[in-house]
Design a protein around this motif. Structure first.
Motif, PDB file in Angstrom:
ATOM      1  N   HIS A  80     -31.335 -38.052 -20.034  1.00  0.00           N
ATOM      2  CA  HIS A  80     -31.541 -36.893 -21.099  1.00  0.00           C
ATOM      3  C   HIS A  80     -31.171 -37.227 -22.248  1.00  0.00           C
ATOM      4  O   HIS A  80     -30.174 -38.284 -22.703  1.00  0.00           O
ATOM      5  CB  HIS A  80     -30.487 -35.727 -20.721  1.00  0.00           C
ATOM      6  CG  HIS A  80     -30.707 -34.809 -19.358  1.00  0.00           C
ATOM      7  ND1 HIS A  80     -31.975 -34.474 -19.128  1.00  0.00           N
ATOM      8  CD2 HIS A  80     -30.377 -35.149 -18.268  1.00  0.00           C
ATOM      9  CE1 HIS A  80     -31.899 -33.709 -18.080  1.00  0.00           C
ATOM     10  NE2 HIS A  80     -30.856 -34.303 -17.295  1.00  0.00           N
ATOM     11  N   ASP A 125     -29.675 -31.070 -22.631  1.00  0.00           N
ATOM     12  CA  ASP A 125     -30.392 -31.184 -21.635  1.00  0.00           C
ATOM     13  C   ASP A 125     -29.627 -31.477 -20.244  1.00  0.00           C
ATOM     14  O   ASP A 125     -30.107 -30.795 -19.284  1.00  0.00           O
ATOM     15  CB  ASP A 125     -31.193 -32.244 -22.051  1.00  0.00           C
ATOM     16  CG  ASP A 125     -32.298 -31.887 -23.135  1.00  0.00           C
ATOM     17  OD1 ASP A 125     -33.072 -30.937 -22.958  1.00  0.00           O
ATOM     18  OD2 ASP A 125     -32.312 -32.862 -24.039  1.00  0.00           O
ATOM     19  N   TYR A 168     -34.172 -26.652 -22.786  1.00  0.00           N
ATOM     20  CA  TYR A 168     -34.317 -27.860 -21.861  1.00  0.00           C
ATOM     21  C   TYR A 168     -35.783 -27.796 -21.599  1.00  0.00           C
ATOM     22  O   TYR A 168     -36.407 -29.185 -21.242  1.00  0.00           O
ATOM     23  CB  TYR A 168     -33.706 -27.153 -20.431  1.00  0.00           C
ATOM     24  CG  TYR A 168     -33.962 -28.132 -19.229  1.00  0.00           C
ATOM     25  CD1 TYR A 168     -33.679 -29.710 -19.646  1.00  0.00           C
ATOM     26  CD2 TYR A 168     -34.017 -27.640 -18.078  1.00  0.00           C
ATOM     27  CE1 TYR A 168     -33.574 -30.567 -18.653  1.00  0.00           C
ATOM     28  CE2 TYR A 168     -34.059 -28.709 -16.879  1.00  0.00           C
ATOM     29  CZ  TYR A 168     -33.870 -30.286 -17.354  1.00  0.00           C
ATOM     30  OH  TYR A 168     -33.791 -30.927 -16.282  1.00  0.00           O
TER      31      TYR A 168
END
Length: 604
Positions: free
Chosen positions: A68, A73, A186
């Motif tokens: 990530h 995230d 996200y």
């Protein structure tokens, strides 16, 4: 959720660096956990090393499945299938995260504009130009309603007019998201502003999300560089020192005390001036007296007074205090006129804690420590029925909590009134009489041998020590005199540590109590029996008293402990920094290592 990446660009491996005997990530995890604000606390990481560190130390960790770009995230992946409303992001490199700051960020969702908030965060005012211009310090500007306009590593606003009156705010890395906003983040791609500044919360602004900022005054140290780690260790040591300022202490004593055989009959007369209209006195009485009408009839309840029998079979706990307070507040509209504790050290501690929690919000666990209590307790009276613990005079009420065993040590803890009636100690079982008497003896030994010793502590400690020898060694006095003298030894022993501290035996006994539920007095005896290295002549005298009174000290308690139990016992004992400093001095950690402590526990 605490996102934790091992390979930080500015300081790789920083979360596994040592901070006062624990890693940075463990310090951060414990700080978040100890607030008691959350249903669950997790560390979310891509590192096997960090995952193992959390799990090994009894925490909860989630392993990221993906690589990530940001902590948000990483958190989003972890909570995607969880049934949650609010997710709080605590940065892994902020070991001094405070409950106050986290409460502030959560309170934002209770305001009038809560429906328009996608996420909340904190900012703190800064005025040091070096910090303002430091790119490692993220600045934030807001609109008139404290919604974030922009975040930057550059100074914002730029002070073109040097005389302009402008405030600068540093962004504190704590977020509280609505889950929906987090999942949107996200699934949305990074845009140019976030990419160039490397500040993840800019993505929310770029996609029109609203971030409400709250101002906090809580200070700490974020571990961004090796220099920050040095400062954090200094701060941690400073906080430990501050918690036990034994050089000059303006502490309160019990203002009123009645002593003498039969003085318990004065109780009604003593309480009368304190009675408030429609406000009861609540009597917390050891349940060993539940069928003892000779004693309970002497209490003589009036109006809506309440008597609650409490078991002293186990050490007092924060959850137990919370339950008693809940019971009292749900039954009575007005705060009680007073809390009266009748019993041994356990009941004394419970009475002190309940009186505090009736005027202070939250859980008793929130106040385990030094000088955390802000509001004066309700009027409270101690009537000890066993002698030795010193609880009747102590500034502390010792409680086992969800995380630790530690006292509520405050100016509001001591009783407003104590009644010392030696008659009430008649019939105490021999073993219990001995164990509590030895608690007093050990108080004196640890105070008189401690590095915090001064003339105040010494004068009380020496008197109590001599009384203990007269009672338990020479046995040159009658039983009636022994009861009276042990009551005064308990008082003096408690006073000896008011301006000092206890030491090795108490620290280790707390570990036994937390893990095994060992009662305080017997726990001290079990431990002290093996402390010749630290208190040689006094352990010899203790063993003589054990033999004289034909007392059998329990053995084999630690023989079959699991590694996890042993580690927890050691951690609890080592967390009591002031006790070790008093016993062994500033360099105590070089003497009392985990290995050394394990070796001592295994003797038991």
């Amino acid at each position: 959720m605490i996102p934790a990446r091992y390979g930080a660009s500015r300081f790789p491996g920083k979360l596994m660096q040592d901070l006062g005997g624990k890693t940075v990530i463990i310090r951060t995890y414990e700080a978040a956990k100890n607030t008691n604000l959350f249903d669950e606390v997790y560390v979310v990481t891509d590192s096997d090393v960090i995952y193992k560190e959390i799990e090994t130390n009894g925490g909860k960790a989630i392993m990221s499945k993906k690589t990530h770009e940001s902590g948000s995230d990483r958190i989003a992946e972890a909570v995607e299938n969880m049934d949650v409303d609010i997710v709080v992001n605590v940065q892994g490199d902020e070991p001094f995260t405070s409950k106050k700051g986290l409460q502030q960020v959560l309170e934002v969702f209770k305001g009038e504009d809560a429906d328009s908030i996608d996420l909340a965060s904190l900012m703190t005012e800064i005025d040091d130009w070096k910090e303002i211009s430091d790119p490692n310090c993220v600045k934030v500007i807001t609109d008139k309603d404290d919604f974030a306009l922009y975040f930057s590593r550059s100074p914002i606003p730029y002070p073109r007019d040097k005389n302009a009156d402008v405030k600068y705010y540093k962004h504190k890395g704590i977020y509280a998201f609505r889950k929906e906003a987090l999942m949107d983040f996200y699934h949305l791609p990074m845009r140019s502003l976030e990419a160039v500044e490397k500040i993840e919360c800019i993505r929310y602004l770029e996609y029109g999300k609203r971030i409400k900022m709250a101002v906090t005054n809580t200070q700490g140290v974020e571990i961004d560089t090796p220099e920050d780690l040095v400062e954090a260790n200094k701060l941690l040591k400073k906080e430990d020192k501050k918690s036990v300022n034994n050089k000059f202490r303006n502490f309160p004593m019990v203002p009123k005390v009645v002593f003498g055989s039969g003085s318990f009959d004065q109780l009604l007369e003593i309480l009368a001036p304190q009675r408030q209209e429609n406000a009861p006195f609540v009597f917390l009485v050891d349940d060993v007296f539940e069928n003892n009408k000779a004693l309970t009839d002497r209490i003589r309840l009036r109006f809506n007074d309440k008597l609650i029998f409490i078991s002293a079979d186990e050490e007092p706990a924060t959850a137990q205090i919370d339950q008693i307070v809940k019971e009292i507040t749900s039954e009575f509209k007005k705060k009680p006129s007073g809390i009266i504790g009748v019993g041994g050290g356990t009941i004394m501690d419970i009475a002190k804690a309940v009186s505090i929690m009736l005027t202070n919000e939250g859980s008793a666990a929130d106040y385990q420590g030094w000088d955390l209590v802000k509001n004066k307790a309700v009027y409270h009276v101690g009537v000890p029925t066993i002698s030795g613990t010193g609880a009747e005079v102590s500034r502390t009420t010792v409680l086992s909590g969800p995380i630790r065993k530690l006292g509520i040590n405050s100016d509001f803890t001591p009783f407003d009134q104590v009644i010392l009636d030696p008659q009430l100690t008649l019939g105490v079982p021999k073993n219990q009489w001995f164990y509590t008497g030895m608690d007093c003896f050990i108080h004196c030994v640890e105070s008189l041998n401690g590095t915090f010793l001064n003339a105040f502590s010494q004068s009380y400690g020496e008197k109590a020590y001599d009384l203990c020898k007269e009672i338990f060694v020479t046995q040159s006095i009658s039983e009636e005199e022994a009861r009276a003298k042990l009551m005064m030894a308990s008082w003096h022993g408690g006073m000896s540590i008011a301006y000092s501290q206890v030491g090795v035996a108490h620290a280790m006994s707390y570990g036994l109590s937390y893990v095994l539920g060992t009662k305080h007095g017997i726990g001290n005896c079990i431990v002290f029996n093996h402390l010749e290295e630290f208190y040689p002549k006094d352990v010899v005298l203790f063993k003589e008293m054990v033999e004289t009174h034909d007392i059998e000290i329990p053995k084999g308690l630690c023989a079959n402990l699991s590694d996890r139990q042993m580690d927890k016992m050691i951690d609890i004992a080592l967390s009591l920094v002031p006790l070790w400093e008093n016993a062994l001095g500033d360099n105590w950690q070089t003497i009392m290592t985990k290995g050394k402590l394990k070796e001592l526990y295994l003797k038991m």
